[in-house]
Design a protein around this motif. Sequence first.
Motif, PDB file in Angstrom:
ATOM      1  N   THR A   7       0.849  -1.186   0.000  1.00 50.72           N
ATOM      2  CA  THR A   7       0.000   0.000   0.000  1.00 50.72           C
ATOM      3  C   THR A   7       0.886   1.237   0.000  1.00 50.72           C
ATOM      4  O   THR A   7       2.110   1.156   0.000  1.00 50.72           O
ATOM      5  CB  THR A   7      -0.916   0.023   1.228  1.00 50.72           C
ATOM      6  N   ASP A   8       0.231   2.408   0.035  1.00 49.61           N
ATOM      7  CA  ASP A   8       0.975   3.670   0.078  1.00 49.61           C
ATOM      8  C   ASP A   8       1.762   3.826   1.361  1.00 49.61           C
ATOM      9  O   ASP A   8       2.753   4.555   1.400  1.00 49.61           O
ATOM     10  CB  ASP A   8       0.002   4.852  -0.088  1.00 49.61           C
ATOM     11  N   ASP A   9       1.325   3.174   2.450  1.00 50.77           N
ATOM     12  CA  ASP A   9       2.022   3.253   3.735  1.00 50.77           C
ATOM     13  C   ASP A   9       3.045   2.138   3.906  1.00 50.77           C
ATOM     14  O   ASP A   9       3.517   1.884   4.991  1.00 50.77           O
ATOM     15  CB  ASP A   9       1.003   3.183   4.883  1.00 50.77           C
ATOM     16  N   GLY A  10       3.376   1.449   2.829  1.00 54.29           N
ATOM     17  CA  GLY A  10       4.308   0.336   2.919  1.00 54.29           C
ATOM     18  C   GLY A  10       3.562  -0.982   2.890  1.00 54.29           C
ATOM     19  O   GLY A  10       2.401  -1.068   2.461  1.00 54.29           O
ATOM     20  N   TYR A  11       4.221  -2.017   3.339  1.00 56.42           N
ATOM     21  CA  TYR A  11       3.610  -3.342   3.354  1.00 56.42           C
ATOM     22  C   TYR A  11       2.542  -3.405   4.439  1.00 56.42           C
ATOM     23  O   TYR A  11       2.768  -3.009   5.565  1.00 56.42           O
ATOM     24  CB  TYR A  11       4.666  -4.405   3.586  1.00 56.42           C
ATOM     25  N   GLU A  12       1.383  -3.927   4.059  1.00 57.75           N
ATOM     26  CA  GLU A  12       0.262  -4.068   4.978  1.00 57.75           C
ATOM     27  C   GLU A  12       0.062  -5.541   5.290  1.00 57.75           C
ATOM     28  O   GLU A  12      -0.050  -6.367   4.381  1.00 57.75           O
ATOM     29  CB  GLU A  12      -1.003  -3.481   4.369  1.00 57.75           C
ATOM     30  N   SER A  13       0.056  -5.864   6.584  1.00 59.39           N
ATOM     31  CA  SER A  13      -0.056  -7.252   7.024  1.00 59.39           C
ATOM     32  C   SER A  13      -1.462  -7.534   7.520  1.00 59.39           C
ATOM     33  O   SER A  13      -2.088  -6.685   8.170  1.00 59.39           O
ATOM     34  CB  SER A  13       0.943  -7.553   8.144  1.00 59.39           C
ATOM     35  N   VAL A  14      -1.944  -8.731   7.226  1.00 59.40           N
ATOM     36  CA  VAL A  14      -3.223  -9.189   7.747  1.00 59.40           C
ATOM     37  C   VAL A  14      -2.937  -9.980   9.018  1.00 59.40           C
ATOM     38  O   VAL A  14      -2.357 -11.067   8.972  1.00 59.40           O
ATOM     39  CB  VAL A  14      -3.973 -10.061   6.715  1.00 59.40           C
ATOM     40  N   LEU A  15      -3.336  -9.445  10.169  1.00 57.25           N
ATOM     41  CA  LEU A  15      -3.032 -10.068  11.451  1.00 57.25           C
ATOM     42  C   LEU A  15      -4.061 -11.119  11.857  1.00 57.25           C
ATOM     43  O   LEU A  15      -3.735 -12.020  12.641  1.00 57.25           O
ATOM     44  CB  LEU A  15      -2.954  -8.993  12.544  1.00 57.25           C
ATOM     45  N   TYR A  16      -5.284 -10.993  11.330  1.00 57.86           N
ATOM     46  CA  TYR A  16      -6.334 -11.929  11.744  1.00 57.86           C
ATOM     47  C   TYR A  16      -7.450 -11.924  10.700  1.00 57.86           C
ATOM     48  O   TYR A  16      -7.757 -10.880  10.101  1.00 57.86           O
ATOM     49  CB  TYR A  16      -6.895 -11.530  13.105  1.00 57.86           C
ATOM     50  N   VAL A  17      -8.075 -13.099  10.522  1.00 52.32           N
ATOM     51  CA  VAL A  17      -9.193 -13.242   9.584  1.00 52.32           C
ATOM     52  C   VAL A  17     -10.249 -14.135  10.222  1.00 52.32           C
ATOM     53  O   VAL A  17      -9.929 -15.205  10.760  1.00 52.32           O
ATOM     54  CB  VAL A  17      -8.752 -13.847   8.240  1.00 52.32           C
ATOM     55  N   CYS A  18     -11.500 -13.675  10.192  1.00 52.49           N
ATOM     56  CA  CYS A  18     -12.646 -14.504  10.561  1.00 52.49           C
ATOM     57  C   CYS A  18     -13.690 -14.339   9.443  1.00 52.49           C
ATOM     58  O   CYS A  18     -14.140 -13.217   9.174  1.00 52.49           O
ATOM     59  CB  CYS A  18     -13.228 -14.089  11.898  1.00 52.49           C
ATOM     60  N   ASN A  19     -14.080 -15.444   8.837  1.00 48.50           N
ATOM     61  CA  ASN A  19     -14.929 -15.374   7.644  1.00 48.50           C
ATOM     62  C   ASN A  19     -16.402 -15.127   7.947  1.00 48.50           C
ATOM     63  O   ASN A  19     -17.159 -14.796   7.029  1.00 48.50           O
ATOM     64  CB  ASN A  19     -14.793 -16.657   6.820  1.00 48.50           C
ATOM     65  N   SER A  20     -16.800 -15.279   9.208  1.00 50.31           N
ATOM     66  CA  SER A  20     -18.219 -15.088   9.507  1.00 50.31           C
ATOM     67  C   SER A  20     -18.382 -14.512  10.908  1.00 50.31           C
ATOM     68  O   SER A  20     -18.088 -15.179  11.908  1.00 50.31           O
ATOM     69  CB  SER A  20     -18.975 -16.418   9.394  1.00 50.31           C
ATOM     70  N   ILE A  21     -18.850 -13.255  10.948  1.00 51.53           N
ATOM     71  CA  ILE A  21     -19.202 -12.609  12.220  1.00 51.53           C
ATOM     72  C   ILE A  21     -20.527 -11.868  12.025  1.00 51.53           C
ATOM     73  O   ILE A  21     -20.959 -11.610  10.896  1.00 51.53           O
ATOM     74  CB  ILE A  21     -18.102 -11.643  12.724  1.00 51.53           C
ATOM     75  N   GLN A  22     -21.161 -11.520  13.135  1.00 58.81           N
ATOM     76  CA  GLN A  22     -22.412 -10.755  13.105  1.00 58.81           C
ATOM     77  C   GLN A  22     -22.170  -9.365  13.709  1.00 58.81           C
ATOM     78  O   GLN A  22     -21.427  -9.233  14.680  1.00 58.81           O
ATOM     79  CB  GLN A  22     -23.521 -11.467  13.881  1.00 58.81           C
ATOM     80  N   ALA A  23     -22.835  -8.385  13.145  1.00 58.32           N
ATOM     81  CA  ALA A  23     -22.792  -7.022  13.666  1.00 58.32           C
ATOM     82  C   ALA A  23     -24.184  -6.652  14.183  1.00 58.32           C
ATOM     83  O   ALA A  23     -25.202  -7.028  13.591  1.00 58.32           O
ATOM     84  CB  ALA A  23     -22.352  -6.041  12.587  1.00 58.32           C
ATOM     85  N   PHE A  24     -24.183  -5.877  15.311  1.00 59.20           N
ATOM     86  CA  PHE A  24     -25.440  -5.557  15.988  1.00 59.20           C
ATOM     87  C   PHE A  24     -25.529  -4.048  16.261  1.00 59.20           C
ATOM     88  O   PHE A  24     -24.520  -3.389  16.524  1.00 59.20           O
ATOM     89  CB  PHE A  24     -25.535  -6.314  17.327  1.00 59.20           C
ATOM     90  N   ARG A  25     -26.756  -3.590  16.195  1.00 59.69           N
ATOM     91  CA  ARG A  25     -27.046  -2.238  16.666  1.00 59.69           C
ATOM     92  C   ARG A  25     -27.215  -2.327  18.185  1.00 59.69           C
ATOM     93  O   ARG A  25     -27.960  -3.158  18.696  1.00 59.69           O
ATOM     94  CB  ARG A  25     -28.318  -1.701  16.021  1.00 59.69           C
ATOM     95  N   ILE A  26     -26.513  -1.458  18.912  1.00 59.63           N
ATOM     96  CA  ILE A  26     -26.531  -1.556  20.374  1.00 59.63           C
ATOM     97  C   ILE A  26     -27.133  -0.295  20.975  1.00 59.63           C
ATOM     98  O   ILE A  26     -27.003   0.807  20.416  1.00 59.63           O
ATOM     99  CB  ILE A  26     -25.108  -1.784  20.947  1.00 59.63           C
ATOM    100  N   PRO A  27     -27.805  -0.425  22.108  1.00 60.12           N
ATOM    101  CA  PRO A  27     -28.346   0.752  22.801  1.00 60.12           C
ATOM    102  C   PRO A  27     -27.217   1.494  23.524  1.00 60.12           C
ATOM    103  O   PRO A  27     -26.130   0.941  23.742  1.00 60.12           O
ATOM    104  CB  PRO A  27     -29.348   0.151  23.791  1.00 60.12           C
ATOM    105  N   PRO A  28     -27.452   2.730  23.914  1.00 56.38           N
ATOM    106  CA  PRO A  28     -26.440   3.466  24.677  1.00 56.38           C
ATOM    107  C   PRO A  28     -26.122   2.742  25.988  1.00 56.38           C
ATOM    108  O   PRO A  28     -26.982   2.076  26.578  1.00 56.38           O
ATOM    109  CB  PRO A  28     -27.092   4.826  24.921  1.00 56.38           C
ATOM    110  N   ARG A  29     -24.894   2.895  26.438  1.00 56.92           N
ATOM    111  CA  ARG A  29     -24.513   2.264  27.698  1.00 56.92           C
ATOM    112  C   ARG A  29     -25.264   2.936  28.840  1.00 56.92           C
ATOM    113  O   ARG A  29     -25.250   4.151  28.982  1.00 56.92           O
ATOM    114  CB  ARG A  29     -23.003   2.388  27.912  1.00 56.92           C
ATOM    115  N   SER A  30     -25.914   2.102  29.643  1.00 57.86           N
ATOM    116  CA  SER A  30     -26.763   2.634  30.706  1.00 57.86           C
ATOM    117  C   SER A  30     -25.998   2.916  31.995  1.00 57.86           C
ATOM    118  O   SER A  30     -26.475   3.665  32.845  1.00 57.86           O
ATOM    119  CB  SER A  30     -27.925   1.672  30.992  1.00 57.86           C
ATOM    120  N   SER A  31     -24.839   2.312  32.170  1.00 55.79           N
ATOM    121  CA  SER A  31     -24.065   2.509  33.402  1.00 55.79           C
ATOM    122  C   SER A  31     -22.588   2.367  33.080  1.00 55.79           C
ATOM    123  O   SER A  31     -22.190   2.045  31.955  1.00 55.79           O
ATOM    124  CB  SER A  31     -24.478   1.496  34.479  1.00 55.79           C
TER     125      SER A  31
END
Length: 231
Positions: A7-31
């Motif tokens: 890349t423009d910033d030099g060599y870019e390394s992939v440190l970790y890969v997970c092929n399947s994760i879920q993303a969630f909408r979360i409410p504001p932290r209550s405490s």
Amino acid sequence: MANNNNTDDGYESVLYVCNSIQAFRIPPRSSSRGYRAQDWDNPNAQIWTGRLRIFANSRSASIRLEEPNSGELFALSPIDAKNLAGSVEPVTDSSRYFVIKIVDQASGKHAFIGIGFTERSESFDFNVALQDYVRRETEPQKLAVQKPSVDYTWKEGSSISISLKGAIPLKPKSPPSESTGTNDLPALLPPPPSAKSVSSEVKVDQSEDTDWADFEAAPPAAQSKEKWTKF
């Protein structure tokens, strides 16, 4: 094993890969106790499913949520090595869920979303990859602020004294006296008188005693006359 991309910033390394994760909408932290996965782990809160990868180059690192087929970027979460908790925070009730801070590259606005792994081993490897990156980035800074090493080289003309606990100090040896001589032997008594000197002293004593000499010289006749008495 990490993959490398140029890349423009030099060599870019992939440190970790997970092929399947879920993303969630979360409410504001209550405490201040932290986020809890049970507050938003439900189908209504899930907003996306795809691939997660961690990239790092010579200047920065980031978590990228990508479409599994096209590789299109869904969300980007920059990693702050000096404040990892501000970028990635584990929840308090599960080891498979995290809250990450995503940033819009165009506007600079940010938001917090939840991510979840299917297996605990996947979330464990994700956390290890983050910790390794933080340690690699912060250890050189710690070494730079350390005090300079002490010079232990032996200087010319220096001396050293060693004190051993329980050791008996040696007394200095006194010089030999004139009476004992150089061999440190005890003083000897004077020698006894010789036989010649003893016999001469005896003769002198007999010559001085004249009475005993006359008695021994008296004739035997004179002694017999004095013993008889006439009646």
